[in-house]
Design a protein around this motif. Structure first.
Motif, mmCIF file in Angstrom:
data_model
loop_
_atom_site.group_PDB
_atom_site.id
_atom_site.type_symbol
_atom_site.label_atom_id
_atom_site.label_comp_id
_atom_site.label_asym_id
_atom_site.label_seq_id
_atom_site.Cartn_x
_atom_site.Cartn_y
_atom_site.Cartn_z
ATOM 1 N N TYR A 345 46.008 -38.450 62.452
ATOM 2 C CA TYR A 345 44.845 -39.199 62.932
ATOM 3 C C TYR A 345 44.723 -40.590 62.328
ATOM 4 C CZ TYR A 345 43.179 -34.824 64.981
ATOM 5 O OH TYR A 345 43.061 -33.688 65.733
ATOM 6 N N ALA A 346 45.086 -40.775 61.076
ATOM 7 C CA ALA A 346 44.880 -42.068 60.418
ATOM 8 C C ALA A 346 45.794 -43.135 61.008
ATOM 9 C CB ALA A 346 45.133 -41.929 58.913
ATOM 10 N N PRO A 347 45.289 -44.357 61.210
ATOM 11 C CA PRO A 347 46.154 -45.461 61.663
ATOM 12 C C PRO A 347 47.247 -45.716 60.634
ATOM 13 C CG PRO A 347 43.818 -46.045 61.831
ATOM 14 C CD PRO A 347 43.884 -44.780 61.053
ATOM 15 N N GLN A 348 48.489 -45.790 61.078
ATOM 16 C CA GLN A 348 49.625 -45.939 60.163
ATOM 17 C C GLN A 348 49.781 -47.409 59.765
ATOM 18 O OE1 GLN A 348 51.147 -43.087 59.049
ATOM 19 N NE2 GLN A 348 49.487 -42.199 60.276
ATOM 20 N N GLY A 349 48.799 -47.856 58.953
ATOM 21 C CA GLY A 349 48.816 -49.234 58.479
ATOM 22 C C GLY A 349 48.949 -49.292 56.979
ATOM 23 N N ILE A 350 48.564 -50.445 56.428
ATOM 24 C CA ILE A 350 48.726 -50.666 55.000
ATOM 25 C C ILE A 350 47.820 -49.766 54.183
ATOM 26 C CG2 ILE A 350 47.049 -52.563 54.995
ATOM 27 C CD1 ILE A 350 48.822 -53.887 52.840
ATOM 28 N N ARG A 353 49.403 -46.365 53.916
ATOM 29 C CA ARG A 353 50.545 -46.417 52.995
ATOM 30 C C ARG A 353 50.077 -46.450 51.540
ATOM 31 N NH1 ARG A 353 52.727 -49.941 56.994
ATOM 32 N NH2 ARG A 353 52.153 -51.774 55.762
ATOM 33 N N VAL A 354 49.019 -47.206 51.284
ATOM 34 C CA VAL A 354 48.477 -47.262 49.918
ATOM 35 C C VAL A 354 47.957 -45.890 49.496
ATOM 36 C CG1 VAL A 354 46.607 -48.212 48.504
ATOM 37 C CG2 VAL A 354 47.944 -49.727 49.982
ATOM 38 N N ILE A 355 47.309 -45.190 50.426
ATOM 39 C CA ILE A 355 46.795 -43.848 50.106
ATOM 40 C C ILE A 355 47.949 -42.906 49.789
ATOM 41 C CG2 ILE A 355 45.629 -41.831 51.072
ATOM 42 C CD1 ILE A 355 43.817 -43.747 52.612
ATOM 43 N N ARG A 356 49.041 -42.989 50.556
ATOM 44 C CA ARG A 356 50.193 -42.129 50.290
ATOM 45 C C ARG A 356 50.801 -42.440 48.923
ATOM 46 N NH1 ARG A 356 51.565 -42.682 56.001
ATOM 47 N NH2 ARG A 356 51.218 -40.669 57.013
ATOM 48 N N ILE A 357 50.873 -43.708 48.596
ATOM 49 C CA ILE A 357 51.398 -44.085 47.275
ATOM 50 C C ILE A 357 50.501 -43.531 46.176
ATOM 51 C CG2 ILE A 357 51.839 -46.041 45.730
ATOM 52 C CD1 ILE A 357 52.665 -47.639 48.231
ATOM 53 N N ALA A 358 49.179 -43.608 46.398
ATOM 54 C CA ALA A 358 48.237 -43.094 45.404
ATOM 55 C C ALA A 358 48.377 -41.586 45.242
ATOM 56 C CB ALA A 358 46.805 -43.453 45.811
ATOM 57 N N VAL A 359 48.558 -40.879 46.362
ATOM 58 C CA VAL A 359 48.731 -39.423 46.295
ATOM 59 C C VAL A 359 50.004 -39.076 45.529
ATOM 60 C CG1 VAL A 359 49.234 -37.373 47.676
ATOM 61 C CG2 VAL A 359 47.403 -38.922 48.367
ATOM 62 N N ASN A 360 51.083 -39.779 45.800
ATOM 63 C CA ASN A 360 52.340 -39.531 45.086
ATOM 64 C C ASN A 360 52.195 -39.816 43.594
ATOM 65 O OD1 ASN A 360 53.747 -38.747 47.413
ATOM 66 N ND2 ASN A 360 54.305 -40.863 47.913
ATOM 67 N N ASN A 361 51.462 -40.864 43.261
ATOM 68 C CA ASN A 361 51.252 -41.188 41.849
ATOM 69 C C ASN A 361 50.370 -40.150 41.160
ATOM 70 O OD1 ASN A 361 52.814 -43.498 41.946
ATOM 71 N ND2 ASN A 361 51.088 -44.839 42.444
ATOM 72 N N LEU A 362 49.399 -39.609 41.886
ATOM 73 C CA LEU A 362 48.530 -38.584 41.303
ATOM 74 C C LEU A 362 49.317 -37.348 40.907
ATOM 75 C CD1 LEU A 362 45.320 -38.707 43.544
ATOM 76 C CD2 LEU A 362 45.479 -39.254 41.115
ATOM 77 N N ALA A 363 50.390 -37.067 41.640
ATOM 78 C CA ALA A 363 51.206 -35.893 41.311
ATOM 79 C C ALA A 363 51.886 -36.036 39.958
ATOM 80 C CB ALA A 363 52.247 -35.660 42.404
ATOM 81 N N GLY A 364 52.024 -37.277 39.466
ATOM 82 C CA GLY A 364 52.671 -37.493 38.184
ATOM 83 C C GLY A 364 51.731 -37.762 37.034
ATOM 84 N N VAL A 365 50.419 -37.715 37.271
ATOM 85 C CA VAL A 365 49.449 -37.944 36.198
ATOM 86 C C VAL A 365 49.478 -36.770 35.223
ATOM 87 C CG1 VAL A 365 46.986 -38.181 35.667
ATOM 88 C CG2 VAL A 365 47.966 -39.378 37.628
ATOM 89 N N PRO A 366 49.497 -37.026 33.908
ATOM 90 C CA PRO A 366 49.493 -35.915 32.935
ATOM 91 C C PRO A 366 48.301 -34.993 33.133
ATOM 92 C CG PRO A 366 49.979 -38.004 31.846
ATOM 93 C CD PRO A 366 49.590 -38.339 33.251
ATOM 94 N N SER A 367 48.539 -33.705 32.944
ATOM 95 C CA SER A 367 47.500 -32.718 33.237
ATOM 96 C C SER A 367 46.287 -32.863 32.324
ATOM 97 C CB SER A 367 48.079 -31.307 33.097
ATOM 98 O OG SER A 367 48.579 -31.095 31.796
#
Length: 565
Positions: A345-350, A353-367
């Protein structure tokens, strides 16, 4: 056949194949080796090892008799021993065998483990009547049974420490006394933990109800009388249970026994302090195997004792599984919905993309960062607000404004939701475009296509995300130390008292139990084998949870395989 040159062999890619195969083989060997080490060190703890009796005499020191189990042996140099203050002859061997012994009797000797030099052990025996007893406190007891008493009166005694008829008869009476005391102990535990616990829970609810009426200005004399009558009913039940408890305590303290320890002194102790008593030197292999499974079952089903160095880990198993299940229920819908929005549903814009980068970075945050966030936001802010709005009668004692099962599950759900989002997005991206177009061409709406076609086909990928989330969450310890886990929980978060599931209650966890036993225990040697056993159990629990999810994923994959063709 023409031989390949080295450069041609490298260009063919064969070295990388062998390199990858070797890396995989080494990894498998390391994992299997680690699991075998944990299994041998942990499960070996429950085997009823023979108890030796020996004389120990260091040069220049008084000799004494010991009774102990061998734990481990190491080779040390005489120079190291002299530096440690051990007096050895100048011409002693350069290398000496040193053995750690479990001597028990901590209430008599002050310590239940000690190191000895094998060279100075003599007159080593394994007497049949030398017994070992696991106690509710003070660890193991080793000695010879001399007498059994009831109400202070001798019912059986022996003056011989060999397997004579009188010694065996005394042992039989001792076993019967232990069985009787164990049955009474279980009755006491049921009354104290369940019956009285239920009454205490009801009385607390009455107190909170009265406080609520006071805060709302609704505490009329009639309401107060009704509450007093209800409280009086529970008080009567409590008095009856107290009378039953007093009678049971009088019965359980009736029997005692006399044990002779290795220094020759005799001690009278209550039978009610004994959990198990056995004569390992007189047991056959089958007897030991049966006792071994009893000990393993006790470890899985009992509560911890002796600062978590004795007893079982059932509350930790229950808390771990329940927290993971709650976390899975929370993280799956939020992760799937977020992934569907980002992909469908989300428009595939910037911004996306920023949200996807943020989600990927959250996966690496120390517990531990998630733990600090959970403590500050969920407990101090959200939990305190819930207490003010819905539980004012309990204040200043917090209900949800403190660590508990719910906040621990929510914190771990927040920690693992990026994993579910990424896995679900990958699954959605692999669904062929013509499948969506075919569904839309047949008149289905976008929502119907998503719900009836796309999501079922992506369900194996969703389950993969759930598997990864469970594997990570079940082993996390650092955030739980801040949001709800404790060393010892008085009761399980699931019981027969309304509302049955107590999300505000603190709980035990296998990972934290390993940390506590391994690094916070006052008795390091006694705790070491339990660290291995609990670590193996945690691996098994995670494997079973993952295996369940893998089974569901494979079923879904087979079910919707035809749609992918």
């Amino acid at each position: 056949m023409q031989k390949k040159s080295v450069s041609e062999w490298v260009k063919s890619g064969d070295p990388w194949v062998w390199l990858n195969a070797g890396a995989v083989a080494i990894s498998v060997i390391m994992v299997v080796g680690l699991l075998l080490l944990i299994a041998v060190r942990g499960l070996g703890h429950f085997w009823p090892a023979d108890v030796m009796q020996a004389t120990y005499s260091l040069p220049g020191e008084k000799s004494y008799t010991i009774a102990a189990e061998r734990v481990e042996s190491v080779e040390v140099t005489s120079a190291q021993l002299r530096e440690a203050g051990v007096q050895l002859p100048a011409d002693d061997d350069e290398f000496l065998q040193r053995t750690l012994l479990k001597m028990g009797n901590r209430d008599v000797y002050g310590a239940d483990f000690g190191w000895v030099l094998d060279k100075y052990l003599s007159d080593i025996q394994t007497p049949e009547m030398l017994f070992a007893a696991e106690r509710h406190e003070w660890g193991n007891l080793y000695g010879y049974l001399m007498a059994v008493k009831e109400d202070g009166q001798l019912v059986s005694e022996t003056s011989d420490v060999t397997a004579t008829a009188s010694a065996l008869a005394t042992w039989v009476m001792f076993e019967k006394s232990i069985e009787r005391a164990t049955a009474i102990h279980d009755d006491i535990k049921d009354i104290e933990k369940y019956d009285i616990g239920k009454i205490n829970h009801a009385l607390e609810r009455i107190r909170l109800k009265q406080r609520r009426y006071e805060l709302n200005g609704e505490l009329t004399p009639a309401v107060e009388a009704d509450l007093a009558a209800e409280r009086a009913q529970y008080d009567e039940e409590y008095k009856g249970l107290q009378a039953n408890l007093a009678a049971l305590y009088q019965q359980i303290n009736r029997d005692s026994f006399v044990v002779r320890v290795m220094d020759g002194t005799e001690h009278e102790m209550p039978v009610s302090k004994i959990v198990h008593a056995f004569r390992p030197n007189a047991m056959s292999v089958m007897d030991k195997l049966g006792f071994y499974f009893v000990k393993v079952w006790d470890f899985l089903s009992d509560e911890p004792r002796e600062a978590n160095t004795e007893g079982g880990v059932f509350p930790a198993i229950f808390g771990t599984v329940m927290m993971v299940l709650l976390m899975t229920v929370l993280v799956t819908p939020f992760g799937v919905v977020a992934a569907i929005y980002l992909r469908e549903y989300a428009p595939q814009g910037i911004v996306t993309r920023v949200i996807r980068i943020a989600v990927n970075n959250l996966a690496g945050v120390p517990s531990i960062v998630y733990g600090v966030f959970g403590l500050g936001f969920f407990i101090y802010f959200l939990g305190s607000g819930i207490d003010q709005a819905f539980f004012p009668e309990a204040l200043p004692s917090p209900t949800f404004g403190t660590g508990g099962l719910m906040w621990a599950s929510v914190t771990l759900a927040l920690l693992t939701v990026p994993v579910v989002i990424v896995a679900t997005e990958e699954g959605l991206s692999r669904i062929p475009r013509n499948v969506r177009e075919g569904s839309l061409a047949l008149g289905a709406t976008k929502a119907e296509t998503l719900w009836r076609v796309v999501l079922p086909m992506a369900s194996p990928a969703i389950m993969t995300g759930v598997i990864l989330a469970v594997a990570r969450a079940a082993g996390e310890v650092a955030p739980l130390m801040l949001v709800g886990v404790v060393k010892l929980a008085p009761s399980l978060p699931l019981d027969g008292n309304y509302p049955f599931i107590h999300l505000d209650q603190k709980f035990m966890h296998l990972g934290f139990h390993i940390y506590d036993v391994g690094f916070q225990s006052p008795n390091v040697e006694a705790a070491r084998p339990l660290v291995y056993a609990t670590a193996l159990l945690l691996v098994i629990v995670i494997a079973l949870l993952n295996l369940s999810a893998v089974t569901i994923r494979n079923h879904l994959r087979e079910k919707y395989k035809s749609l992918e063709m």
